[in-house]
Design an enzyme around this catalytic site. Structure first.
Site, PDB file in Angstrom:
ATOM      1  CG  ASN A   9      23.195 -17.590   7.652  1.00 55.50           C
ATOM      2  OD1 ASN A   9      23.099 -16.364   7.765  1.00 55.50           O
ATOM      3  ND2 ASN A   9      22.335 -18.320   6.960  1.00 55.50           N
ATOM      4  CE  LYS A  11      19.833 -19.379   9.474  1.00 59.49           C
ATOM      5  NZ  LYS A  11      18.918 -20.506   9.552  1.00 59.49           N
TER       6      LYS A  11
HETATM    7  P1  13P Z   1      20.650 -23.774  12.248  1.00 59.61           P
HETATM    8  O1  13P Z   1      22.076 -24.124  12.554  1.00 59.61           O
HETATM    9  O2  13P Z   1      20.058 -22.778  13.179  1.00 59.61           O
HETATM   10  O3  13P Z   1      19.803 -25.010  12.069  1.00 59.61           O
HETATM   11  O4  13P Z   1      20.657 -23.042  10.809  1.00 59.61           O
HETATM   12  C1  13P Z   1      21.328 -23.633   9.762  1.00 59.61           C
HETATM   13  C2  13P Z   1      21.373 -22.659   8.643  1.00 59.61           C
HETATM   14  O5  13P Z   1      20.364 -22.336   8.055  1.00 59.61           O
HETATM   15  C3  13P Z   1      22.670 -22.057   8.291  1.00 59.61           C
HETATM   16  O6  13P Z   1      22.604 -21.364   7.107  1.00 59.61           O
END
Ligand code: 13P
Length: 249
Positions: A9, A11
């Site tokens: 992800n 983001k």
């Molecule tokens: P991290 O791996 O950065 O903790 O994020 C996890 C996440 O939200 C995946 O959707």
């Protein structure tokens, strides 16, 4: 045999040139596990990434969508729009969507319905906050998130549902749930599905863990019997780290 899945992800990271660089790096990696690999770039880069990975074993998926087909919803994107650029899978219910964009269980139930109606696969995310865990309330929270958004479905719908348990306190914090904490919760989730939909469905649903999964902890987390993969945030932004996690299976 349940599908093993590792999804990155991204983001709100990577503009188009950065996306291309990461795609180039990802293409250089060697896949040595049987896990399905997915990446979720931002909306603006979905089509580009889909084209780039057309011939590869990496599925490009979306991070979110709206529940309506079209209409006056400024800034939103529908399931059919995602499908039209080749996207077959969508992440729904991420804790950041719940926390910063006020997504409720009720909205998520509609989003799940819209995705399934359009023949898409859903990675449905949920997980408790730190205060819930401190109060010993994590199972109640997780159970109600699952019930409210998914219990109106038919068992058959679960062919297109992947679950992702992401404890909020472990996301982006560097603090991972211990492999035992992850296993205990995943077993609880499977049991919750079993009680409602029966064992065959509960046993067939892949349940991913998300929250600070890194190359150095992936093997241990993925070794747990009810952990069928990972949803990876930060570590998915570096091709070597992401593939070290993918190949941890
Ligand atoms: P991290 O791996 O950065 O903790 O994020 C996890 C996440 O939200 C995946 O959707």
């Amino acid at each position: 045999m349940r599908k093993q899945i590792v999804a990155g992800n991204w983001k709100m990271n990577n503009d188009l040139p950065q996306t291309q660089l990461l795609i180039d790096d990802l293409k250089k990696q060697k896949l040595t596990s049987d896990a399905e690999v997915m990446i979720a770039p931002t909306f603006t880069n979905l089509w580009h990434a889909f084209e780039a990975f057309r011939q590869e074993h990496i599925e490009v998926i979306a991070q979110n969508m709206h529940f309506s087909e079209s209409g006056a919803y400024t800034g939103e994107v529908s399931a059919s729009m995602l499908k039209s650029v080749g996207i077959e899978t969508v992440i729904l219910g991420h804790s950041e969507r719940r926390a910063y964009f006020n997504e409720t269980d009720e909205m998520l139930a509609k989003k799940v319905d819209a995705a399934l109606k359009n023949g898409m696969r859903v990675i449905f995310c949920f997980g408790e906050e730190l205060a819930d865990r401190k109060a010993g309330n994590e199972e109640n929270v997780v159970e109600s998130q699952i019930k409210n958004a998914l219990f109106h479905l038919d068992g058959d719908d679960f062919k297109n549902i992947v679950l992702a348990y992401e404890p909020v306190w472990a996301i982006g914090t560097g603090e991972t749930a211990s492999p035992e904490q992850a296993q205990d919760m995943h077993a609880f989730i499977r049991n919750t599905l079993d009680n409602k939909f029966g064992k065959d469905i509960a046993d067939a649903v892949s349940i991913l863990y998300g929250g600070s999964v890194k190359p150095n902890n992936a093997v241990e987390i993925f070794s747990k019997p009810d952990v069928d993969g990972g949803l990876i945030g930060g570590a998915s932004l570096k091709a070597e780290d992401f593939f070290a996690i993918v190949n941890a299976f």
